[in-house]
Write an enzyme that holds these catalytic residues in place. Structure first.
Site, short mmCIF file in Angstrom:
data_model
loop_
_atom_site.label_atom_id
_atom_site.label_comp_id
_atom_site.label_asym_id
_atom_site.label_seq_id
_atom_site.Cartn_x
_atom_site.Cartn_y
_atom_site.Cartn_z
N ASP A 15 -5.05 -2.14 -0.75
CA ASP A 15 -4.48 -3.44 -1.06
C ASP A 15 -3.11 -3.53 -0.37
O ASP A 15 -2.57 -2.49 0.07
CB ASP A 15 -4.33 -3.51 -2.60
CG ASP A 15 -3.52 -4.70 -3.04
OD1 ASP A 15 -3.85 -5.82 -2.63
OD2 ASP A 15 -2.55 -4.51 -3.81
N ASP B 37 -0.09 -6.23 -1.26
CA ASP B 37 1.04 -6.56 -2.12
C ASP B 37 1.14 -5.60 -3.30
O ASP B 37 0.19 -5.41 -4.06
CB ASP B 37 0.89 -7.99 -2.67
CG ASP B 37 1.11 -9.03 -1.60
OD1 ASP B 37 2.08 -8.90 -0.84
OD2 ASP B 37 0.29 -9.98 -1.51
N LYS C 200 -12.44 -9.60 -4.94
CA LYS C 200 -12.48 -8.76 -3.74
C LYS C 200 -13.88 -8.20 -3.48
O LYS C 200 -14.23 -7.90 -2.35
CB LYS C 200 -11.43 -7.65 -3.83
CG LYS C 200 -10.02 -8.23 -3.68
CD LYS C 200 -8.96 -7.19 -3.46
CE LYS C 200 -7.61 -7.86 -3.14
NZ LYS C 200 -6.53 -6.89 -2.94
P1 TMP Z 1 -3.24 -8.56 -3.99
O1 TMP Z 1 -2.08 -7.64 -4.10
O2 TMP Z 1 -4.39 -8.16 -4.85
O3 TMP Z 1 -3.65 -8.72 -2.57
O4 TMP Z 1 -2.80 -9.98 -4.59
C1 TMP Z 1 -1.83 -10.78 -4.09
C2 TMP Z 1 -0.73 -11.02 -5.05
O5 TMP Z 1 -0.12 -12.26 -4.67
C3 TMP Z 1 -1.11 -11.19 -6.51
O6 TMP Z 1 -0.47 -10.19 -7.29
C4 TMP Z 1 -0.52 -12.53 -6.92
C5 TMP Z 1 0.43 -12.86 -5.81
N1 TMP Z 1 0.65 -14.29 -5.56
C6 TMP Z 1 1.96 -14.75 -5.49
O7 TMP Z 1 2.89 -13.97 -5.66
N2 TMP Z 1 2.19 -16.08 -5.25
C7 TMP Z 1 1.18 -16.98 -5.07
O8 TMP Z 1 1.43 -18.18 -4.85
C8 TMP Z 1 -0.18 -16.49 -5.14
C9 TMP Z 1 -1.32 -17.45 -4.97
C10 TMP Z 1 -0.38 -15.14 -5.38
MG MG Z 2 -1.65 -5.93 -5.15
#
Ligand code: TMP
Ligand code: MG
Length: 290
Positions: free
Chosen positions: A39, A41, A203
């Site tokens: 992943d 973020d 996912k």
């Molecule tokens: P991920 O880490 O699973 O790829 O998810 C992306 C992260 O992005 C999730 O924790 C929520 C965040 N997010 C924001 O911070 N701002 C937003 O506008 C959106 C849609 C998601």
């Molecule tokens: Mg994440």
């Protein structure tokens, strides 16, 4: 190896024997059989620095000059509404799904309205507080040296995360990305997002839609998976004939509420750990370089 891992204060392991078994099976099979799926973020990037939250891909844009003050307020309101739902330990994933679709759809629509210019993305990233976790260079360099593919699987924004990795100087040819990509018109203005939306909890569907990417990795039946959300556990669902999978989970927030679930879901849980030390130690062990 288990003993070595227990020296890291952030490490929690539910079933040490299982971890030991998987690690030794992977080490025996060798680096040519391994791939890493991670992943982005809050997994490759830091959750916080000096007590302050670090931005996600979306937040990098939210905080940038590319977004008007009014729109910033609206995006912040979305975050305040939906992030607590994303990390709520009392709700099921099924219950969260429609809220995640709502969040991503609304945020992406707002971004499209802002007519973001492609050629300004790099500056937005440069001026942001985005930070890869300490030790990221060791991770990317080691994977490149060992010819181990790294698939970054993110519900963030592909164009933004590529830029973060590029500016950190580690966007090597072995790095592939599945994410939400921006669609720009002929003037370089954001007009939509491409393809099927990927959010935190779909996912699995994203993996199955991208089996072509996994096919390229068909001879790599040993997976090191890294994530921070329970949705990340499905990132390897497109891998055929899996031999072993070791799941490393960063537990960044609401530690007490989530500990038991994470211990039951991830093989190794890293509690409030802002570094890549543990994944690096594991990779060095698997590849026989320590
Ligand atoms: P991920 O880490 O699973 O790829 O998810 C992306 C992260 O992005 C999730 O924790 C929520 C965040 N997010 C924001 O911070 N701002 C937003 O506008 C959106 C849609 C998601
Ligand atoms: Mg994440």
């Amino acid at each position: 190896m288990i003993l070595a891992l227990s020296k890291f204060s952030s490490v929690r392991i539910g079933d040490p024997e299982k971890v030991d078994r998987i690690l030794n099976a992977m080490r025996k099979a060798g680096p040519n059989t391994v791939q890493v799926i991670s992943d982005f973020d809050m997994t490759l990037t830091r959750f916080a620095f000096n007590g302050k939250r670090c931005p996600t891909c979306h937040n990098i844009l939210d905080n940038s000059k590319l977004i008007s003050e009014e729109c910033k307020e609206q995006l912040k309101e979305l975050l305040n509404t939906y992030y607590p739902i994303e990390i709520d330990s009392t709700r099921s994933v099924e219950d969260k799904l429609p809220f995640m679709v709502e969040w991503w759809t609304k945020a992406h629509n707002l971004m499209v309205q802002q007519k973001i210019k492609k050629d300004l993305l790099a500056t937005a990233v440069k001026e942001s507080d985005a930070m890869l976790r300490d030790g990221y260079k060791g991770l990317f360099d080691h994977l490149k040296e060992q010819n181990i593919p790294l698939l970054v699987f993110s519900a963030g924004i592909g164009d933004v995360l590529e830029e973060v990795i590029r500016q950190a100087g580690v966007f090597y040819p072995n790095v592939k990305v599945i994410s939400n990509y921006m669609d720009f018109d002929e003037t370089g203005t954001l007009q939509a997002f491409k393809g099927e939306l990927i959010h935190t909890y779909n996912k699995r569907e994203g993996a199955l839609l991208n089996t072509g990417l996994f096919e390229e990795l068909n001879d790599r039946h040993n997976v090191l998976l890294m994530g921070d959300s329970l949705g990340d556990l499905n990132m390897a669902d497109g891998v055929q004939n899996m031999d072993n999978i070791l799941k490393i989970g960063y537990l960044n927030d609401k530690v007490d509420a989530w500990m038991e679930t994470y211990l039951n879901s991830y093989d190794i849980v890293l509690v409030k750990d802002e570094t890549m030390e543990v994944p690096n130690a594991i990779l060095h062990y698997i590849t026989g370089s320590q």
